[in-house]
Scaffold this motif. Structure first.
Motif, PDB file in Angstrom:
ATOM      1  N   THR A 247       2.439   2.996  -4.601  1.00  0.00           N
ATOM      2  CA  THR A 247       1.276   2.493  -3.484  1.00  0.00           C
ATOM      3  C   THR A 247       1.780   1.465  -2.641  1.00  0.00           C
ATOM      4  O   THR A 247       3.062   1.403  -2.497  1.00  0.00           O
ATOM      5  N   GLN A 248       0.798   1.132  -1.609  1.00  0.00           N
ATOM      6  CA  GLN A 248       1.129   0.272  -0.441  1.00  0.00           C
ATOM      7  C   GLN A 248       2.018  -1.022  -0.941  1.00  0.00           C
ATOM      8  O   GLN A 248       2.993  -1.434  -0.227  1.00  0.00           O
ATOM      9  N   ASP A 249       1.460  -1.381  -2.004  1.00  0.00           N
ATOM     10  CA  ASP A 249       1.955  -2.835  -2.539  1.00  0.00           C
ATOM     11  C   ASP A 249       3.436  -2.598  -3.309  1.00  0.00           C
ATOM     12  O   ASP A 249       3.753  -3.584  -4.098  1.00  0.00           O
TER      13      ASP A 249
ATOM     14  N   LYS B 209       3.902  -1.021  -6.264  1.00  0.00           N
ATOM     15  CA  LYS B 209       3.542  -0.433  -7.690  1.00  0.00           C
ATOM     16  C   LYS B 209       3.624   1.111  -7.657  1.00  0.00           C
ATOM     17  O   LYS B 209       3.153   1.781  -6.705  1.00  0.00           O
TER      18      LYS B 209
END
Length: 364
Positions: free
Chosen positions: A310-312, A314
């Protein structure tokens, strides 16, 4: 339930995923789950709840989403059906989940334990495979678990059996060849199928001595296919012997990933010339899945699977046992989940026996 939003893909993201076309490794693939929901496979209360929808195969084609159940359905229903889907709709991803239309071709009723759809990039062929996970020597009782089917899109009335010998009613020649390519293993289970314009790729999830004594795998095989114009329907699609390609190990990719992970789907992406893979795990009532990508050159040159995050940063995580995926556009994957008989949840909604969960993933 999350709502779908329109995604604007910036040039940087495009450049990142264009790396699929080169020999260089992918750089931090990013995606998000845009929405999730349930599909109604049949009417509530069928067979007093003893029959569950365990959808294991999916294919977006025109204004239809085709699905296949890996469990047999009571007549007059079949295990292969479609639901209407309007690609440009902004409501519930365009699905009409309460109106399944069952395919009634006889060969589809003879087959058991469907696992995956595939479509050739030139849109000339639709393929559907069973698990090839059992056979009974000297008996035809389990022949239906060994079938590779093919037809021209929209022509389900002319389903062809691929990989069958003379006078065989199942793909028994193909089964023997798959077994040989896997070193003669007594037991194996096919869960992945992808098609390029020249080859079929098979994903093997389980391999070992017996159905209750095996190792989980991320193993790929491939076989060249071609057509024989003017031949009988049975022999129209000809398949060469499958060959072993790769066995992947993702144990050390991320400490947060559960073990063991095994392949549950493979999808060819002609736009990026990549293969996308789903891996899943089963630990009693705890299930889940992850998405990966690798270029064609990466497979040939001993490259590694790249975990989608994901964007973060993870890992993109599904709280379902993801079983198959299909592209609805270049940047959108529709993923069907086979949660067996686990009553999984999406927000406050609990899965019912006649439902299958799905996820829509946006590649960013």
């Amino acid at each position: 339930m999350r709502k779908i939003s329109t995604c604007l893909f910036i040039p940087l993201a495009t450049l990142i995923f264009c790396q699929c076309r080169t020999a260089r490794p992918l750089s931090a693939p990013v995606a998000r789950i845009a929405t999730e929901g349930f599909i109604t496979c049949f009417e509530p209360g069928l067979a007093d709840g003893k029959t569950w929808c365990e959808a294991s195969a999916v294919l977006a084609q025109g204004e239809r989403i085709y699905l296949a159940n890996d469990k047999d359905m009571p007549a007059p229903r079949s295990s292969v059906f479609y639901i209407n889907w309007q690609k440009d709709s902004t409501t519930r991803t365009g699905l009409d989940p309460d109106s399944p239309v069952y395919l009634d071709q006889p060969v589809l009723r003879l087959a058991h334990k469907f696992e995956e759809f595939a479509q050739s990039p030139n849109h000339k062929w639709t393929f559907l495979t069973t698990a090839f996970d059992r056979i009974k020597p000297g008996s035809a009782d389990f022949d239906g678990y060994n079938m590779l089917l093919a037809w021209h899109p929209g022509q389900e009335g002319n389903v062809q059996l691929v990989g069958a010998g003379n006078d065989e009613n199942a793909s028994l020649d193909l089964r023997k060849q798959l077994q040989q390519a896997l070193g003669g293993s007594a037991y194996f289970k096919v869960e992945g199928l992808a098609a390029t314009n020249t080859h079929l790729w098979f994903g093997v999830r389980e391999q070992g001595e017996h159905f209750d004594k095996f190792d989980y795998r991320i193993t790929l095989l491939k076989a060249k296919y071609r057509t024989q114009d003017g031949a009988s329907i049975r022999k129209n699609v000809l398949l060469d012997k499958p060959v072993f390609v790769r066995n992947f190990d993702v144990t050390d990719v991320d400490a947060a990933l559960p073990k063991p992970l095994a392949i549950s789907s493979i999808e060819y992406d002609p736009h990026r010339r990549c293969f996308w893979l789903l891996t899943s795990f089963e630990q009693g009532e705890k299930i889940g899945a992850y998405l990966w990508v690798i270029s064609e050159k990466g497979i040939k040159n001993n490259g590694n699977l790249q975990l989608i995050r994901t964007q973060d940063g993870k890992p993109l995580t599904f709280n379902h046992k993801a079983e198959d995926m299909t592209f609805t556009d270049h940047n959108t994957l529709f993923i069907i989940h086979d949660d067996d008989r686990v009553r999984t949840h999406i927000g406050p909604l609990e899965r019912q026996p006649n439902q299958a969960a799905y996820s829509v993933v946006k590649i960013q």
